[in-house]
Design a protein around this motif. Structure first.
Motif, short mmCIF file in Angstrom:
data_model
loop_
_atom_site.label_atom_id
_atom_site.label_comp_id
_atom_site.label_asym_id
_atom_site.label_seq_id
_atom_site.Cartn_x
_atom_site.Cartn_y
_atom_site.Cartn_z
N UNK A 1 28.44 45.34 34.43
CA UNK A 1 29.03 44.26 35.22
C UNK A 1 29.92 44.75 36.35
N UNK A 2 29.95 46.08 36.53
CA UNK A 2 30.71 46.72 37.60
C UNK A 2 32.19 46.34 37.59
N UNK A 3 32.81 46.24 38.76
CA UNK A 3 34.26 46.07 38.87
C UNK A 3 34.71 44.76 38.25
N UNK A 4 33.93 43.70 38.37
CA UNK A 4 34.33 42.42 37.79
C UNK A 4 34.44 42.53 36.27
N UNK A 5 33.51 43.23 35.64
CA UNK A 5 33.56 43.42 34.19
C UNK A 5 34.80 44.22 33.80
N UNK A 6 35.08 45.29 34.54
CA UNK A 6 36.27 46.11 34.27
C UNK A 6 37.54 45.26 34.42
N UNK A 7 37.59 44.45 35.47
CA UNK A 7 38.74 43.57 35.69
C UNK A 7 38.94 42.63 34.49
N UNK A 8 37.86 42.02 34.03
CA UNK A 8 37.95 41.09 32.90
C UNK A 8 38.36 41.80 31.62
N UNK A 9 37.86 43.01 31.41
CA UNK A 9 38.22 43.78 30.22
C UNK A 9 39.71 44.10 30.22
N UNK A 10 40.24 44.49 31.38
CA UNK A 10 41.66 44.83 31.45
C UNK A 10 42.52 43.56 31.30
N UNK A 11 42.06 42.45 31.84
CA UNK A 11 42.78 41.18 31.68
C UNK A 11 42.87 40.83 30.19
N UNK A 12 41.75 40.94 29.51
CA UNK A 12 41.68 40.65 28.07
C UNK A 12 42.60 41.58 27.29
N UNK B 1 40.86 52.04 39.00
CA UNK B 1 40.75 50.58 38.98
C UNK B 1 41.33 49.99 37.69
N UNK B 2 41.08 50.64 36.56
CA UNK B 2 41.63 50.15 35.29
C UNK B 2 43.15 50.12 35.34
N UNK B 3 43.76 51.18 35.85
CA UNK B 3 45.22 51.23 35.96
C UNK B 3 45.73 50.16 36.93
N UNK B 4 45.00 49.96 38.02
CA UNK B 4 45.38 48.92 38.99
C UNK B 4 45.36 47.53 38.34
N UNK B 5 44.28 47.21 37.65
CA UNK B 5 44.17 45.90 37.00
C UNK B 5 45.22 45.75 35.90
N UNK B 6 45.52 46.82 35.21
CA UNK B 6 46.54 46.79 34.16
C UNK B 6 47.90 46.42 34.76
N UNK B 7 48.26 47.06 35.86
CA UNK B 7 49.54 46.73 36.54
C UNK B 7 49.52 45.29 37.05
N UNK B 8 48.40 44.90 37.65
CA UNK B 8 48.27 43.56 38.22
C UNK B 8 48.48 42.48 37.15
N UNK B 9 47.78 42.59 36.02
CA UNK B 9 47.87 41.56 34.99
C UNK B 9 49.19 41.63 34.24
N UNK B 10 49.73 42.81 34.05
CA UNK B 10 51.05 42.93 33.40
C UNK B 10 52.10 42.24 34.26
N UNK B 11 52.02 42.45 35.55
CA UNK B 11 52.97 41.81 36.48
C UNK B 11 52.77 40.30 36.48
#
Length: 159
Positions: free
Chosen positions: A68-79, A34-44
């Motif tokens: 905070x589960x997946x939402x927290x991970x998503x926000x961390x990767x966005x940041x 999931x971290x790698x997915x969010x990283x690609x998503x936000x970089x794109x």
């Protein structure tokens, strides 16, 4: 329902299909996927070149509890994508809660210990990263005047 804040009949109308999802902390390798997915998503989204997670950062992400589960991970990767200036996500781009959760064991010998200045420099860097580069906010978090923070940045060769 037992506390009277939610109607029982309404619950049974909504509970047609109940899906039980284990918390992120119990899903092993899913955290990295999931971290790698969010990283690609936000970089794109931000039109950034491909980014990767550094080894130390990966260890911190794996060792965190993720309340905070997946939402927290998503926000961390966005940041992290917002804060990084190069192509590697480093621990400095993670929120302090994740890093604080990774309490390192005490050094075995006095040679392994850091000076107070080294600890202070690293702490200032982490707080500035947490404050998204805002010196005013970082100074507030540190409990010092902005001019004192500027002096310390100069003293430690930061910025």
């Amino acid at each position: 329902m037992k506390a009277g804040r939610f109607r029982e009949d309404l619950y049974y109308r909504l509970a047609v299909v109940v899906i039980c999802m284990p918390p992120l902390r119990e899903r092993g390798d899913d955290v990295q996927v999931l971290a790698d997915h969010f990283l690609r998503l936000f970089a794109c989204e931000m039109k950034r070149p491909a980014l990767r997670v550094g080894d130390e950062t990966r260890a911190a992400i794996n060792g965190y509890n993720w309340p905070g589960n997946v939402r927290e991970l998503r926000n961390v990767m966005h940041r992290a994508v917002l804060l990084t200036r190069d192509d590697v996500i480093r621990p400095e781009q993670l929120p302090h809660e994740i890093l604080d959760d990774q309490i390192a064991p005490l050094p075995n010998s006095p040679c392994d210990m850091q000076t107070l200045a080294e600890v202070e420099k690293r702490h200032i860097q982490q707080v500035i990263a947490e404050a998204a580069g805002s010196l005013s906010e970082a100074a507030r978090i540190l409990g010092i005047h902005r001019n004192t923070l500027r002096r310390k940045l100069t003293e430690y060769g930061l910025r």
